[in-house]
Design a protein around this motif. Structure first.
Motif, short mmCIF file in Angstrom:
data_model
loop_
_atom_site.label_atom_id
_atom_site.label_comp_id
_atom_site.label_asym_id
_atom_site.label_seq_id
_atom_site.Cartn_x
_atom_site.Cartn_y
_atom_site.Cartn_z
N ASP A 116 0.55 -1.04 0.01
CA ASP A 116 -0.05 -0.27 0.04
C ASP A 116 0.51 1.36 0.42
N ALA A 286 -1.71 -6.52 -8.30
CA ALA A 286 -2.56 -6.47 -7.77
C ALA A 286 -2.93 -5.60 -8.86
N GLN A 290 -7.28 -6.64 -12.62
CA GLN A 290 -8.26 -6.33 -12.25
C GLN A 290 -8.45 -5.20 -13.68
N GLY A 432 -4.34 2.51 -6.24
CA GLY A 432 -3.87 2.59 -7.31
C GLY A 432 -4.53 2.83 -8.07
N ALA A 436 -5.18 3.39 -12.00
CA ALA A 436 -5.92 2.54 -13.81
C ALA A 436 -6.71 2.66 -14.24
N ILE A 440 -6.51 2.85 -17.97
CA ILE A 440 -7.65 2.58 -18.68
C ILE A 440 -8.27 4.07 -20.04
C1 HEM Z 1 -9.27 -1.31 -12.66
C2 HEM Z 1 -9.04 -1.43 -11.74
C3 HEM Z 1 -8.59 -2.40 -10.08
C4 HEM Z 1 -9.67 -1.84 -9.48
C5 HEM Z 1 -11.26 -2.45 -9.37
C6 HEM Z 1 -9.14 -2.24 -8.06
C7 HEM Z 1 -9.86 -2.79 -7.17
C8 HEM Z 1 -9.10 -2.57 -5.55
C9 HEM Z 1 -9.78 -3.08 -4.29
C10 HEM Z 1 -11.74 -3.41 -4.69
C11 HEM Z 1 -9.62 -3.04 -3.54
C12 HEM Z 1 -10.24 -3.48 -1.92
C13 HEM Z 1 -9.66 -2.29 -1.56
C14 HEM Z 1 -10.62 -2.35 -0.18
O1 HEM Z 1 -10.59 -3.83 0.47
O2 HEM Z 1 -11.71 -1.51 1.11
C15 HEM Z 1 -7.80 -2.17 -4.13
C16 HEM Z 1 -6.78 -3.15 -3.22
C17 HEM Z 1 -5.02 -2.94 -3.90
N1 HEM Z 1 -5.26 -2.90 -4.91
FE1 HEM Z 1 -6.64 -1.74 -6.19
N2 HEM Z 1 -7.98 -1.97 -8.10
C18 HEM Z 1 -7.67 -2.42 -9.80
C19 HEM Z 1 -6.20 -1.62 -9.78
C20 HEM Z 1 -5.22 -1.11 -8.66
C21 HEM Z 1 -3.27 -1.09 -9.43
C22 HEM Z 1 -3.27 -0.06 -11.20
C23 HEM Z 1 -3.01 -0.88 -8.04
C24 HEM Z 1 -1.56 -0.42 -7.97
C25 HEM Z 1 -0.89 0.22 -8.73
C26 HEM Z 1 -3.74 -1.71 -7.22
C27 HEM Z 1 -3.13 -1.86 -6.08
C28 HEM Z 1 -3.96 -2.58 -4.89
C29 HEM Z 1 -3.43 -2.40 -4.15
C30 HEM Z 1 -1.63 -2.62 -3.35
C31 HEM Z 1 -3.94 -2.72 -2.55
C32 HEM Z 1 -4.28 -3.59 -1.46
C33 HEM Z 1 -4.48 -2.29 -0.07
C34 HEM Z 1 -4.16 -1.79 -0.10
O3 HEM Z 1 -2.53 -1.99 0.60
O4 HEM Z 1 -4.57 -0.52 0.12
N3 HEM Z 1 -4.77 -1.52 -7.74
N4 HEM Z 1 -7.91 -2.53 -5.26
#
Ligand code: HEM
Length: 485
Positions: A116, A286, A290, A432, A436, A440
């Motif tokens: 994070d 991550a 997605q 992120g 993201a 897109i």
């Molecule tokens: C459209 C694309 C994406 C979607 C729909 C998405 C959605 C999510 C969701 C739903 C969570 C959990 C949040 C929660 O439970 O409250 C999450 C966590 C996370 N996402 Fe994404 N994400 C996307 C793209 C990305 C990208 C591009 C990155 C990195 C650059 C990323 C990095 C992370 C990380 C590291 C977490 C873990 C939570 C944290 O460490 O705070 N995500 N994401």
């Protein structure tokens, strides 16, 4: 495999089995929420109706057994409490369970917090430079896709995003076919560990623990091994090639950011190298899968709604090279920020695509919620459709209307709230999300400035109704040449 690795696997998997067994056998508190016996075919084929009806009848919190595990589902009145009370509902514990990562995460508890922070401080402050670095990747790949006319959009988005992440994480020198293949495999396989393809497997539906063990062993022996054996030596040479003294110069990639952070006396040792490699693997998981899946959704929805193309193209017109008709990477960050139509289109796709059990937390003890007590160590899911398709939050909720996010009610696609949770909510909301949504936008623009997307038969098929975001829809996408002139 060497005997030591076999021993580590056996020990980890026994621990996983023991934990699962212990969790399942624990007695439920007396005033636990009602346990609803939901027919398996309804849960997997018609999850929205099945869970919504059960909550309507027994709500606002119910227990449902899925793949042998008792889970708790809450309606919109309790979502906020679950997603924001970190003391009672743990994100890290939930992720460890969902990813079948418990044995690993128990030893490396800071794993999620560190990823994070890595996104928050190692990526987000450099976004405008990053956009200019990765934009040409999307333009090049879109050109190739348009040449083919009929495109597997998921494969296309997956490899474009994998390549962009390689540039961003490791640097341009790492961008070659072999590394891209490894990154794609890591993203796909780790995504598979979350169980997103489990619903389509008989073993996964009926023997989830055996499925988890078989899948973990398979992934460890294939893509995770390839990541360490193919990308590992390149990273090792890179991090050992010089001293990393903070303040000397600015990191040019995420790898360099981590090298500055973890160096001792300016040097990266073997343990730090392993830790860096694990974090990067988590980041790949991550960031790639997605995003690629949401790209498919957005392109398919544009194909289904050609009436929006004019406005979407007008927004990017000034950022297209008049001779090559390519999207121009210089100042693309500015265009991304100002693109109101595309932004609201993406937000509306993410709101309406029909997720059910997308985000979750795990109870850290026996937790009182409403008039019930939820037992320790169980997953709790807010039912996302009750948020995204709720008329109290979104008038005429099933109508696809990006314009609802214009004017007075303007909300960018990345803005989470309790009525919009595709990126989660609270302390752990996706760090992120700006990257993201920007990726897109660049992918969509790279395509629509040169082609008009069309779906054969004007239709697509949802593959897994329970995993609508993670398992992208299927359809035959045709890219018909288009020219601004
Ligand atoms: C459209 C694309 C994406 C979607 C729909 C998405 C959605 C999510 C969701 C739903 C969570 C959990 C949040 C929660 O439970 O409250 C999450 C966590 C996370 N996402 Fe994404 N994400 C996307 C793209 C990305 C990208 C591009 C990155 C990195 C650059 C990323 C990095 C992370 C990380 C590291 C977490 C873990 C939570 C944290 O460490 O705070 N995500 N994401």
């Amino acid at each position: 495999m060497s005997p030591t690795i076999n021993y580590v696997y056996a020990a980890s998997l026994s621990l996983l089995l023991a934990i699962r067994y212990a969790v399942r056998r624990r007695k439920l508190p007396e005033n636990h929420p009602p346990i609803v016996d939901m027919p398996v075919h309804e849960m997997f084929n018609n999850p929205r109706e099945a869970y919504e009806n059960a909550l309507k009848e027994h709500g606002p919190v119910i227990a449902v057994r899925r793949k042998g595990i008792l889970e708790f589902i809450v309606d919109e009145s309790l979502s906020q409490a679950v997603l924001t009370s970190d003391q009672s509902f743990s994100f890290e514990e939930a992720m460890a369970q969902v990813l079948n990562l418990r044995p690993y995460v128990s030893f490396f508890w800071s794993f999620f917090a560190e990823i994070d922070q890595l996104v928050q401080t190692g990526i987000n402050p450099r976004l405008s430079t990053i956009f200019e670095q990765i934009c040409p990747v999307f333009v090049r790949n879109a050109d190739k896709a348009i040449e083919h006319r009929t495109v597997d959009m998921f494969e296309e988005a997956h490899s474009s995003i994998a390549e962009a992440m390689i540039v961003l994480i490791f640097g341009e020198g790492y961008s070659n076919e072999r590394n891209i293949k490894v990154v794609i495999e890591v993203a796909t396989d780790i995504a598979g560990l979350t169980g997103m393809y489990q619903n389509s497997s008989t073993l996964g539906r009926h023997f989830p623990t055996i499925w988890a063990i078989v899948t973990w062993v398979k992934v460890s022996c294939t893509s995770i091994r390839a990541f360490f054996s193919i990308i590992g030596p390149q990273v090792w040479r890179h991090v050992r090639s010089r001293k990393w003294v903070p303040g000397d110069e600015k990191p040019a990639s995420v790898l360099e950011y981590l090298s500055y952070k973890h160096a001792k006396n300016g040097r990266i040792g073997f343990t730090s190298f392993l830790w860096i490699m694990s974090l990067l693997q988590g980041l790949i998981f991550a960031s790639v899968h997605q995003t690629a899946s949401v790209v498919v959704w957005v392109i398919f929805e544009i194909a289904m709604r050609p009436e929006y193309l004019k406005a979407l193209r007008e927004e990017v017109y000034n950022h297209v090279d008049p001779i090559t008709h390519d999207l121009d990477p210089s100042n693309v960050g500015d265009a991304i920020q100002k693109a109101v139509w595309l932004d609201s289109f993406i937000r509306e796709v993410m709101r309406t695509k029909g997720d059910t059990l997308a985000i979750c937390r795990m109870t850290t003890g026996d937790i009182n919620l409403g008039k019930y007590t939820l037992p320790k160590g169980h997953l709790v899911f807010p039912l996302a459709t009750l948020t995204h398709l709720n008329p109290a939050y979104h008038p005429e909720p099933t109508v696809f209307r990006p314009e609802r996010w214009h004017g007075e009610n303007a909300r960018p696609a990345v803005m989470s709230s309790i009525s919009y949770i595709p990126f989660g909510f609270g302390r752990w909301a996706c760090p992120g999300r700006i990257l993201a949504v920007s990726e897109i936008k660049m992918i969509v623009w790279s395509i629509i400035v040169k082609a008009t997307p069309r779906l054969e038969g004007n239709e697509y098929k949802i593959v897994d109704p329970l995993n609508v975001t993670s398992v992208p829809p299927e359809g035959v996408l045709i890219l018909e040449p288009f020219s601004f002139s």
